[in-house]
Design an enzyme around this catalytic site. Sequence first.
Site, PDB file in Angstrom:
ATOM      1  CG  ASP A   1       1.320  -8.687  10.019  1.00 20.44           C
ATOM      2  OD1 ASP A   1       1.668  -9.691   9.350  1.00 20.44           O
ATOM      3  OD2 ASP A   1       1.463  -7.524   9.603  1.00 20.44           O
TER       4      ASP A   1
ATOM      5  NE  ARG B   1      -3.699  -0.020   2.429  1.00 20.94           N
ATOM      6  CZ  ARG B   1      -3.595  -0.911   3.399  1.00 20.94           C
ATOM      7  NH1 ARG B   1      -2.738  -0.750   4.372  1.00 20.94           N
ATOM      8  NH2 ARG B   1      -4.362  -1.974   3.412  1.00 20.94           N
TER       9      ARG B   1
ATOM     10  CG  ASP C   1       4.633  -9.566  11.619  1.00 17.60           C
ATOM     11  OD1 ASP C   1       5.572  -9.713  10.799  1.00 17.60           O
ATOM     12  OD2 ASP C   1       4.225  -8.454  12.000  1.00 17.60           O
TER      13      ASP C   1
ATOM     14  CB  THR D   1      -1.466   7.225  -3.747  1.00 22.91           C
ATOM     15  OG1 THR D   1      -1.046   5.852  -3.656  1.00 22.91           O
ATOM     16  CG2 THR D   1      -0.401   8.038  -4.457  1.00 22.91           C
TER      17      THR D   1
HETATM   18  N1  URA Z   1      -3.313  -8.257   6.995  1.00 25.06           N
HETATM   19  C1  URA Z   1      -3.044  -8.952   8.120  1.00 25.06           C
HETATM   20  O1  URA Z   1      -2.040  -9.633   8.211  1.00 25.06           O
HETATM   21  N2  URA Z   1      -3.915  -8.862   9.148  1.00 25.06           N
HETATM   22  C2  URA Z   1      -5.015  -8.118   9.078  1.00 25.06           C
HETATM   23  O2  URA Z   1      -5.768  -8.073  10.064  1.00 25.06           O
HETATM   24  C3  URA Z   1      -5.286  -7.401   7.897  1.00 25.06           C
HETATM   25  C4  URA Z   1      -4.407  -7.495   6.871  1.00 25.06           C
END
Ligand code: URA
Length: 211
Positions: A202, A106, A205, A110
Amino acid sequence: MDSLKYTVIDHPLVQHKLSLMRDVTTGSKEFRELVSETSMLMCYEAMRDLPVKEVDVQTPLGIAKSKVISGRKLAYVPILRAGLGMVDGVMNLIPAAKVGHIGTFRDPETTGTVEYYCKLPKDIANRDVIIADIMLATGGAACEAVNLVKKAGAKNVKFMCIIANERGIKKVNETHPDVQIYCAAVDPELNEQLYIVPGLGDAGDRMYGTK
Ligand code: URA
């Protein structure tokens, strides 16, 4: 668009594994195994509409009228990096599938989605495609991935994720109404960092132990 279009795979095995994935105490090794197993089970459901044809099979005792998948080839396209964890499970089911890879990020200025990597099977135009990512949050990466595989000629595209949010589903529904979405759950919120809440954190992660 009045109602959102998606399929929740509510099989008890999928839901049980999802609960374990959500649990903050689940470590990376177990998390990776759960992602892989869940993806295999979800893929099994997402392939329910594969066409079959009847064949005669010689058994030790006679001829059986039996069924085989009729001539459709598959490509599986994980979105980097979390989607990678979903490949093994699916490849167990369909070892002949080819695998492409798409990476996006992302742009903080923008807020648009930018592709940084795209390597797809050469014959993707002749294959049914399943794009996979663990989370469908805003839908930016998902829509860009669908754009890329369609640009390469793919016509029959599905999107598979483990947890979705309505914002992401809406964006995919509106941008690519032909793309069926499969998920194991739809969670209600996106926080300021655009993580799905309660979600599972995440996904990259959690899989690779990078936090
Ligand atoms: N990407 C992720 O790893 N976790 C989320 O909650 C949203 C996007």
